[in-house]
Scaffold this active site. Sequence first.
Site, PDB file in Angstrom:
ATOM      1  N   GLU A  83       0.823  -1.213   0.000  1.00 19.17           N
ATOM      2  CA  GLU A  83       0.000   0.000   0.000  1.00 19.17           C
ATOM      3  C   GLU A  83       0.856   1.261   0.000  1.00 19.17           C
ATOM      4  O   GLU A  83       1.714   1.419   0.872  1.00 19.17           O
ATOM      5  CB  GLU A  83      -0.921  -0.007   1.235  1.00 19.17           C
ATOM      6  CG  GLU A  83      -1.939   1.104   1.240  1.00 19.17           C
ATOM      7  CD  GLU A  83      -2.870   1.073   2.468  1.00 19.17           C
ATOM      8  OE1 GLU A  83      -3.007   0.012   3.108  1.00 19.17           O
ATOM      9  OE2 GLU A  83      -3.451   2.127   2.765  1.00 19.17           O
ATOM     10  N   LYS A 270      -7.114  -0.275  11.903  1.00 15.92           N
ATOM     11  CA  LYS A 270      -6.570  -0.761  10.625  1.00 15.92           C
ATOM     12  C   LYS A 270      -5.350   0.069  10.253  1.00 15.92           C
ATOM     13  O   LYS A 270      -4.333  -0.444   9.794  1.00 15.92           O
ATOM     14  CB  LYS A 270      -7.641  -0.690   9.530  1.00 15.92           C
ATOM     15  CG  LYS A 270      -7.259  -1.391   8.222  1.00 15.92           C
ATOM     16  CD  LYS A 270      -6.421  -0.549   7.274  1.00 15.92           C
ATOM     17  CE  LYS A 270      -6.096  -1.288   5.985  1.00 15.92           C
ATOM     18  NZ  LYS A 270      -5.249  -0.484   5.082  1.00 15.92           N
TER      19      LYS A 270
END
Length: 429
Positions: A83, A270
């Site tokens: 990511e 998260k």
Amino acid sequence: ESLTSRLSGFHKLSMVERHEKLSQMLGLDEMDLAQLQGISALQPGLANKMIENAVGTFSLPLGLGLNLQINGRDYLVPMAVEEPSVVAAVSFASKIVREAGGFSAEADDPIMIGQVQLTRYGDPTEATKRIVAAKEALLALANSFHPSMVKRGGGCKDIEVRVLPAPEGPRGEPLLVVHLIIDTQEAMGANLINTMAEGVAPLLEQLTGGKVFLRILSNLADRRLARATCRIPVEMLADFDMPGESIAEGIYQASRFALADPYRAATHNKGIMNGIDSAAIAAGQDWRAIEAGAHAFACRDGQYRPLSTWHVEDGHLIGRIELPMALGMVGGPIKIHPGVQVAMKILRVESARELSMVFAAVGLAQNFAAVRALGSVGIQKGHMAMHARCVAVTAGARGDWVEKIAELLVTAGHVKVEKAREIIDSLSE
Ligand code: NDP
């Protein structure tokens, strides 16, 4: 010897220059560099020994989290993640925290829990009494399966009995669960805990006349917590043409929101795990175990809550994180995977406990970067620039074109693959 994690301009270097810098700083050898370059990555033969049905290996980008200073010591943190923005966020946040004096962190001893589920034991009070009375014999039996752990100062240290008024069994009996409290030293511990849990089961059956079903560690490693804090003068937070007070207020509001609302807390956590998982993967840790422990711990009072909180006190923004951290310096793939070897050379931690403090700080840094943006200008502004590169690659851009197309996409305010294709077409004409 001391090393600085404050590597100005590192992101502007080419990968070759970054390798040179690392070699100078850390004394990485040819093999280490070959590993980083993917030339001598995990060999298929080794992969075939690690898991079943192996058909190959799988790669992820490896980045370095910079600027971390924890308890006065600098750390470069290898992070394996697909990511965009994760590595940048940790590095950026750590730079601010560093200027404010760095992170403070601490961690518990490596105490883990092995569970043995007992059924058909008769009267729960009587069964509990018998187990407690036989504690020394149970400890000795558990430790007999792993004498080397005892020699290291670890091993099974205590026995606890829990009677849970949970789902009634066919015989209407409450659940009886025996906890082995085990010091796993430098190991995450799953295998050695499971061995001990399986090992003591026959004696527990004998003591109570009951029948044992499950025998396995608990991933809710709540005796093995790591904690990190930071304290940043509010005026140091000023950015985006906003005063520090406004940024601090936004961060505090983000913390309030997550404390009150599980829908927000899930996303808050998260973000924390973005940092921790990336570092965990690079360091060969069982990141599913870390995830499971983190989320179960987040829910310990019955409501799912944030693992970190932020508040303002005496003109300072104060952030705290606390979560279970079952890590190892040995075991699993740690001494086997060549990429993990290089990551450990870069990390320069000496114990699983030290590693857990680094991970806690990485989680807090990641969270700081997120809530700082979320509570003020939003995250899309920063994210889009990096997302645009992925979009450019997806649309077919390569080499120098990636950056060029990404910039044009952001300028156009329209970061979409079709737009990227349009730009590529117009430039190739
Ligand atoms: P290992 O069994 O691979 O390694 C631990 C062993 O390393 C110890 O038993 C010990 O063996 C040896 N060792 C050497 N030096 C030390 C030291 N200083 N301190 C402690 N041990 C030392 O790993 P773990 O038991 O840690 O288990 C972790 C693995 O289990 C991970 O790969 C994980 O994915 C997996 N796993 C996880 C589960 C879960 O989380 N639910 C379930 C099942 C497996 P010796 O005394 O013989 O030298």
